[in-house]
Design an enzyme around this catalytic site. Structure first.
Site, PDB file in Angstrom:
ATOM      1  CG  ASP A  10      -2.023  -1.007   0.980  1.00 29.48           C
ATOM      2  OD1 ASP A  10      -2.495  -1.451  -0.115  1.00 29.48           O
ATOM      3  OD2 ASP A  10      -2.865  -1.100   2.301  1.00 29.48           O
TER       4      ASP A  10
ATOM      5  NE  ARG B  42      -5.182  -2.231   3.393  1.00 29.77           N
ATOM      6  CZ  ARG B  42      -6.140  -1.788   2.619  1.00 29.77           C
ATOM      7  NH1 ARG B  42      -7.139  -1.356   3.201  1.00 29.77           N
ATOM      8  NH2 ARG B  42      -6.041  -2.173   1.474  1.00 29.77           N
TER       9      ARG B  42
ATOM     10  CG  ASP C 166      -5.249   2.442   5.633  1.00 35.55           C
ATOM     11  OD1 ASP C 166      -6.061   3.255   5.752  1.00 35.55           O
ATOM     12  OD2 ASP C 166      -4.441   2.094   5.067  1.00 35.55           O
TER      13      ASP C 166
END
Length: 303
Positions: free
Chosen positions: A38, A172, A80
């Protein structure tokens, strides 16, 4: 140039950004990453170059290791810190309870990918649908968490954990699920990938360092050879008379095995080398019923 660069991806870059920068730096078209990290995450991102792009799937199968900071009591849209806050709950910080909950996630089970992810459904990425305000049913994936332990308690509302997991695991989502199991929600505050297969943080280099090495023509010093990137493979060197057949993608019977190393048993994957010690491809050891002998069958030719 054929091999793998162990790149340290910094925050703010997508995995595709890193690929584009490496491609431009080394002036080579065949460049690919080994699994999305990410944009807000950082850490180890192996980048395959040249022939190594053919083994990116094999590298991706390796275990991943992460260091994650979890914020308790706050749930977000993306699981997140980049998402919008959905809910806040007051809670009592109980270290022992948190520790037991984290440990309960060790094992193999089904995980549903988050809406904000690069998983494609009917040709469209989930995060694209999420940005349109849509939420659709997602197919659960089997994942394995090999180990998960808390490395630092950070009251009143955070802790840091070290987690080792399989390919395709969304850390996450685990963070959010930990909060759900505790009863007051959570999200991932930060994520650092410390290892991906054989590649670890201590040997990772920044994009700036890669550019410096390119300018001084020292890229070979940090380029990892194909055979060094593959985990758990035995190897076979074939006799000279079988080398041509090996290059042509043929099966090689065990009486042509000149040198063997590691597991070369039935059903195992091995690296096949010709008589000049040149890596030719990845093979599987099978039993040819007609001749009742073991042989190596080509799975992927790397020449």
């Amino acid at each position: 140039m054929d091999g793998i660069f162990n790149i340290y991806k910094e925050k703010g870059f997508t995995s595709h950004d890193v690929v584009a920068i490496v491609r431009k730096t080394i002036r080579q078209k065949k460049v690919g990453h080994t699994g999305t990290l990410d944009p807000e995450a950082e850490g180890v991102l192996p980048i395959c170059v040249g022939k190594a792009t053919r083994i990116s799937d094999d590298i991706m199968k390796g275990k991943k290791r992460y260091q994650a900071v979890v914020t308790l009591g706050v749930t977000t849209t993306t699981q997140d810190a980049s998402g919008e806050i959905v809910q806040k709950k007051e809670f009592v910080f109980e270290p022992e309870k948190i520790k037991q909950t984290v440990a309960s996630f060790i094992g193999t089970y089904e995980q549903i990918p988050p809406m904000y992810s690069a998983v494609k459904v009917n040709g469209k990425k989930l995060y694209e649908l999420a940005r349109e305000g849509k939420e659709i049913e997602r197919k659960a994936r089997k994942i394995t968490v090999f180990d998960a332990k808390i490395t630092k308690m950070m009251p009143p509302d955070q802790f840091e954990m070290d987690i080792i997991c399989s390919k395709g695991t969304y850390v996450r989502t685990i963070c959010a699920d930990i909060g759900k199991k505790l009863g007051y929600g959570a999200h991932m505050a930060s994520l650092l990938r410390t290892a991906s297969g054989r590649f670890s943080l201590d040997t990772a280099i920044s994009l700036e360092k890669l550019k410096q090495l390119a300018q001084t023509q020292q890229l070979q010093n940090v380029l990892v050879p194909l055979e060094n990137a593959l985990e758990g493979y035995g190897s076979i060197v074939v006799a000279q008379k079988a080398s041509k057949l090996l290059h042509n993608g043929g099966k090689i019977y065990e009486y042509f095995f000149e040198q063997t190393k590691g597991d070369v048993l039935l059903g195992k994957k091995v690296l096949g080398y010709d008589s000049n010690q040149t890596l030719v491809g990845i093979y599987e050891i099978i039993k040819e019923e007609q001749k009742n002998r073991l042989c190596m069958k080509p799975l992927k030719i790397l020449l």
